[in-house]
Motif scaffolding. Sequence first.
Motif, mmCIF file in Angstrom:
data_model
loop_
_atom_site.group_PDB
_atom_site.id
_atom_site.type_symbol
_atom_site.label_atom_id
_atom_site.label_comp_id
_atom_site.label_asym_id
_atom_site.label_seq_id
_atom_site.Cartn_x
_atom_site.Cartn_y
_atom_site.Cartn_z
ATOM 1 N N HIS A 70 2.243 -2.835 -4.535
ATOM 2 C CA HIS A 70 2.604 -3.345 -3.215
ATOM 3 C C HIS A 70 4.105 -3.680 -3.177
ATOM 4 O O HIS A 70 4.839 -3.308 -2.275
ATOM 5 C CB HIS A 70 1.756 -4.587 -2.924
ATOM 6 C CG HIS A 70 2.120 -5.251 -1.642
ATOM 7 N ND1 HIS A 70 1.867 -4.669 -0.424
ATOM 8 C CD2 HIS A 70 2.738 -6.436 -1.388
ATOM 9 C CE1 HIS A 70 2.309 -5.477 0.535
ATOM 10 N NE2 HIS A 70 2.834 -6.552 -0.035
ATOM 11 N N HIS A 71 4.523 -4.382 -4.224
ATOM 12 C CA HIS A 71 5.929 -4.767 -4.383
ATOM 13 C C HIS A 71 6.805 -3.511 -4.442
ATOM 14 O O HIS A 71 7.841 -3.405 -3.788
ATOM 15 C CB HIS A 71 6.043 -5.500 -5.729
ATOM 16 C CG HIS A 71 6.832 -6.750 -5.636
ATOM 17 N ND1 HIS A 71 6.282 -7.979 -5.819
ATOM 18 C CD2 HIS A 71 8.137 -6.947 -5.390
ATOM 19 C CE1 HIS A 71 7.216 -8.894 -5.690
ATOM 20 N NE2 HIS A 71 8.357 -8.288 -5.427
ATOM 21 N N SER A 85 3.591 -4.532 -9.624
ATOM 22 C CA SER A 85 2.703 -4.481 -8.460
ATOM 23 C C SER A 85 3.051 -3.287 -7.563
ATOM 24 O O SER A 85 4.196 -3.144 -7.123
ATOM 25 C CB SER A 85 2.859 -5.796 -7.685
ATOM 26 O OG SER A 85 2.726 -5.568 -6.308
#
Lengths: 162, 148
Positions: free
Chosen positions: B39-40, B37
Amino acid sequence: MSAPGPGAGGLVRVRNVQAGDLQDVAAIDLEITRLPKPGYWAGIYQRYGTGRRQQRFFLVAEAAGRIEGFVIGEVRDWEFGSPRCGWVFAINVRPGARLAGTGSRLLEAICEGFRRLGVHKVRTMLARDNQLILSFFRSQGMMAAPFIPLEIDLEPAGADRE
Amino acid sequence: MKLQKNTLFALYSVLESASRPERQRSAGEIARKYRISPHHLAKVLHTLAQAGVVESVRGVGGGYRFSGNAKRLTLMDVIELFENINAPGSGRAPGRSGTPRRRRASSEAGVERAVGSVLAEIDEIAKATFRSISVATMLKLIRRRRHG
């Protein structure tokens, strides 16, 4: 054995130890470990440095007439069923002479000696908190071996054991 | 020692950026390559940037590039940014939180201590391994695996 090398490390010559080198070797060890062991070094020289046994190596790195480092090892056969392999049990470079490739030159030289004896595997063992030498061996491509070192504290003779 | 996902993402990011330190990469680029991800990963890269392992480059074509010392930075240095490796209980058998306080039978405590000592032994070996491997050594290993 003599292995002159290229570049900055070309000033360093790796060769078999001589009796006159022993004082420098012991001094490097003392500088690093702070433990004087003159008897030990005399014994190691007798067993590994006198060239009586082909399977044993005691090499030094010399630069400008000064010993900058050393490596000691031997070929071992069939320990716990392991086919013959090269064992490195000591390697050190004077702290002021590090980061110049001397350790790599010493390891290459002893590995070449092992190779000439038909050995294709090299092993070593050291304390897991010895990060400096562990990192050095790792940087040379060494990986964990399929062995686990074990130890036990021996109780005094006559003590009861469960 | 079980590494969390963030720690693994950090190791991937550090090795990816250190393999070509002159080049900057976006979080999205690294995330796509490792199928994680973005975002991660952005959070992970932010932590690495705060520690000085990577630096953020702004502007068109911006992203992150490696700014550490590959010969000095060890895997443990990266891991420690994300894991509390010295937390009490690390490498020990799990305790019995939630059970009523009582004096445990000595045999029970002995079993827990014995299991804990074996787990601690494994943990110490793992830590020593992570401490002994620098980013530069890992890059050599990656090259060998590619060509081997």
